[in-house]
Scaffold this motif. Structure first.
Motif, PDB file in Angstrom:
ATOM      1  N   SER A 127       0.866  -1.182   0.000  1.00 16.59           N
ATOM      2  CA  SER A 127       0.000   0.000   0.000  1.00 16.59           C
ATOM      3  C   SER A 127       0.898   1.226   0.000  1.00 16.59           C
ATOM      4  CB  SER A 127      -0.904   0.017   1.233  1.00 16.59           C
ATOM      5  OG  SER A 127      -1.740  -1.124   1.265  1.00 16.59           O
ATOM      6  N   ARG A 129       0.990   5.487   0.183  1.00 13.51           N
ATOM      7  CA  ARG A 129       0.287   6.741   0.449  1.00 13.51           C
ATOM      8  C   ARG A 129       1.206   7.913   0.139  1.00 13.51           C
ATOM      9  NH1 ARG A 129      -2.938   7.129   5.708  1.00 13.51           N
ATOM     10  NH2 ARG A 129      -4.498   6.323   4.237  1.00 13.51           N
ATOM     11  N   ASP A 147      -3.836   7.383  -2.113  1.00 12.92           N
ATOM     12  CA  ASP A 147      -3.518   5.997  -1.779  1.00 12.92           C
ATOM     13  C   ASP A 147      -3.548   5.123  -3.021  1.00 12.92           C
ATOM     14  OD1 ASP A 147      -3.387   6.777   0.851  1.00 12.92           O
ATOM     15  OD2 ASP A 147      -5.190   5.707   1.500  1.00 12.92           O
ATOM     16  N   LEU A 149      -3.204   0.832  -3.928  1.00 10.32           N
ATOM     17  CA  LEU A 149      -3.174  -0.499  -3.323  1.00 10.32           C
ATOM     18  C   LEU A 149      -2.745  -1.534  -4.356  1.00 10.32           C
ATOM     19  CD1 LEU A 149      -4.973   1.216  -1.386  1.00 10.32           C
ATOM     20  CD2 LEU A 149      -6.265  -0.867  -0.927  1.00 10.32           C
ATOM     21  N   SER A 211      -1.974  -3.223  -9.264  1.00 13.84           N
ATOM     22  CA  SER A 211      -3.218  -2.712  -8.685  1.00 13.84           C
ATOM     23  C   SER A 211      -4.366  -3.699  -8.876  1.00 13.84           C
ATOM     24  CB  SER A 211      -3.579  -1.362  -9.309  1.00 13.84           C
ATOM     25  OG  SER A 211      -3.952  -1.500 -10.666  1.00 13.84           O
ATOM     26  N   PHE A 322      -5.647   2.321   4.744  1.00 11.18           N
ATOM     27  CA  PHE A 322      -5.598   2.827   3.374  1.00 11.18           C
ATOM     28  C   PHE A 322      -6.958   2.630   2.705  1.00 11.18           C
ATOM     29  CE2 PHE A 322      -1.321   1.693   4.550  1.00 11.18           C
ATOM     30  CZ  PHE A 322      -0.514   2.667   3.980  1.00 11.18           C
ATOM     31  N   TYR A 345     -13.890  -0.550   3.238  1.00 15.38           N
ATOM     32  CA  TYR A 345     -12.600  -0.197   3.816  1.00 15.38           C
ATOM     33  C   TYR A 345     -12.747   0.884   4.875  1.00 15.38           C
ATOM     34  CZ  TYR A 345      -9.749  -2.820   0.440  1.00 15.38           C
ATOM     35  OH  TYR A 345      -9.148  -3.809  -0.290  1.00 15.38           O
TER      36      TYR A 345
END
Length: 365
Positions: A127, A129, A147, A149, A211, A322, A345
């Motif tokens: 992850s 940021r 963010d 992922l 991703s 995240f 999330y």
């Protein structure tokens, strides 16, 4: 405890389901153009149901007086500081966050998807940021957060909200592998991806991450991309001989040893959707063909020498939450998996971090 499955038996099951896998599954999604989405009528209902079941799992840990683990990527391997450098671009690469050259502070969290022991084959996670991104909007914190992922395999085994919902229910019922092996609703493609995605790298810094889900790239409504983060030298690493024999945290220790003495470099890349059927927005289980559309570097992550394995650093890392919807509008998430991720999330992250912080406070002498 999660049910386990013999790897050899799982392989035989994959082979047995081969005909079904090759035939594929039915899909009633309408024909879409480049960058277009299709929102199913029951999507919001599925997201609410998944959120409820994930919170149900969290409350079990809470009732037992335990820390609440992440539903996905529960083991924190380590976090590292980095500089995200965007060079000057032209043409279609020069959009959104990547329209102007600049540097951003970044924090990277490396994780295991299911295993606490690094010696076990597993999917690995990353992850990222960025902070200080003008125009980035956040669903769970201050503005300016961006963010990203990633997983260490370019496809998800549950590629649609319907698939993900069935998997969440199986986990909540304590039957994780039933999602894959239920004879009334077998998931051969999902099982094949789940088994193939597992690896034993020699370091988190020697892994390619993807991703798996698509994102907008700029203001063009026909533009969609997937992201990747890869070692700058272009080489993925396999586990060094013997490194994992007696160290369940060998990935953390390998990364700590490297960053104690030297910097590391990761290339941030994008892959444009060029065929809406072969590169679908609404099915994250499909790998987009790199020969048809190669990944192209758009930024670089430079990790300076640093200490990453102190208890304090690991505690701060584990507390991070995240969300792909912490984003600049020019890079908003696309597709069903991303759409249901938003509220799931947010709710799960708030519940986990609030409880774990409270638990930590009560345990402090």
């Amino acid at each position: 405890m999660r049910p386990s499955i013999n790897n050899r038996a799982a392989g035989r099951l994959v082979a047995a389901f081969g005909v079904v896998l090759l035939a594929g599954c039915g899909d009633d999604t309408p024909k879409l153009g480049l960058g277009e989405e299709h929102i199913a009528a029951n999507e919001a209902e599925l997201a609410d149901a998944m959120t409820a079941r994930i919170l149900e799992i969290s409350r079990r840990h809470q009732a037992a007086g335990e820390a609440i683990p992440r539903f996905n990527q529960p083991k924190t391997v380590a976090c590292a500081r980095a500089t995200f450098t965007v060079p000057r671009h032209t043409g279609e690469l020069s959009r959104g966050l990547f329209a102007e050259p600049g540097d951003y502070e970044a924090i990277l969290r490396f994780a295991n998807a299911t295993q606490q022991d690094d010696r076990e084959k597993d999917l690995r996670g990353l992850s990222v940021r960025l902070t200080g991104v003008d125009g980035a909007q956040s669903v769970d914190g201050p503005s300016g957060r961006q963010d990203f992922l990633f997983n260490s395999y370019p496809a998800l085994f549950a590629g649609t909200p319907e698939d993900f919902s069935r998997f969440v229910s199986a986990v909540a019922d304590g039957r994780r592998w039933w999602y894959f092996l239920n004879p009334l609703a077998p998931q051969p493609k999902s099982l094949w991806i789940a088994l193939r995605a597992r690896s034993q790298p020699d370091s988190p810094l020697a892994v390619s991450y993807y991703s798996t889900t698509p994102y907008r790239y700029g203001d063009d409504a026909t533009s969609a991309v997937k992201y990747a983060v890869r070692p700058c030298d272009g080489r993925d690493g396999e586990a060094a001989e013997g490194i994992r024999d007696d160290d369940p945290d060998y990935l953390r220790h390998a990364m700590a040893a490297q960053l104690a003495e030297d910097e590391a470099c990761l290339s941030f890349q994008v892959q444009f959707q060029t065929d809406p059927e072969a590169m679908p927005i609404e099915d994250a289980s499909v790998v987009w063909d790199e020969e048809a559309s190669p990944f192209r570097p758009v930024a670089r992550l430079t990790l300076p020498p640093q200490t990453i394995d102190t208890p304090q650093a690991l505690a701060r890392c584990d507390a991070l939450a995240f969300n792909p919807w912490n984003t600049h509008p020019a890079h908003r998430p696309l597709g069903g998996i991303n759409r249901v991720r938003r509220d799931i999330y947010q709710a799960a992250g708030e519940h986990r971090t609030t409880h774990n912080a409270t638990l930590s406070d009560t345990e402090t002498p």
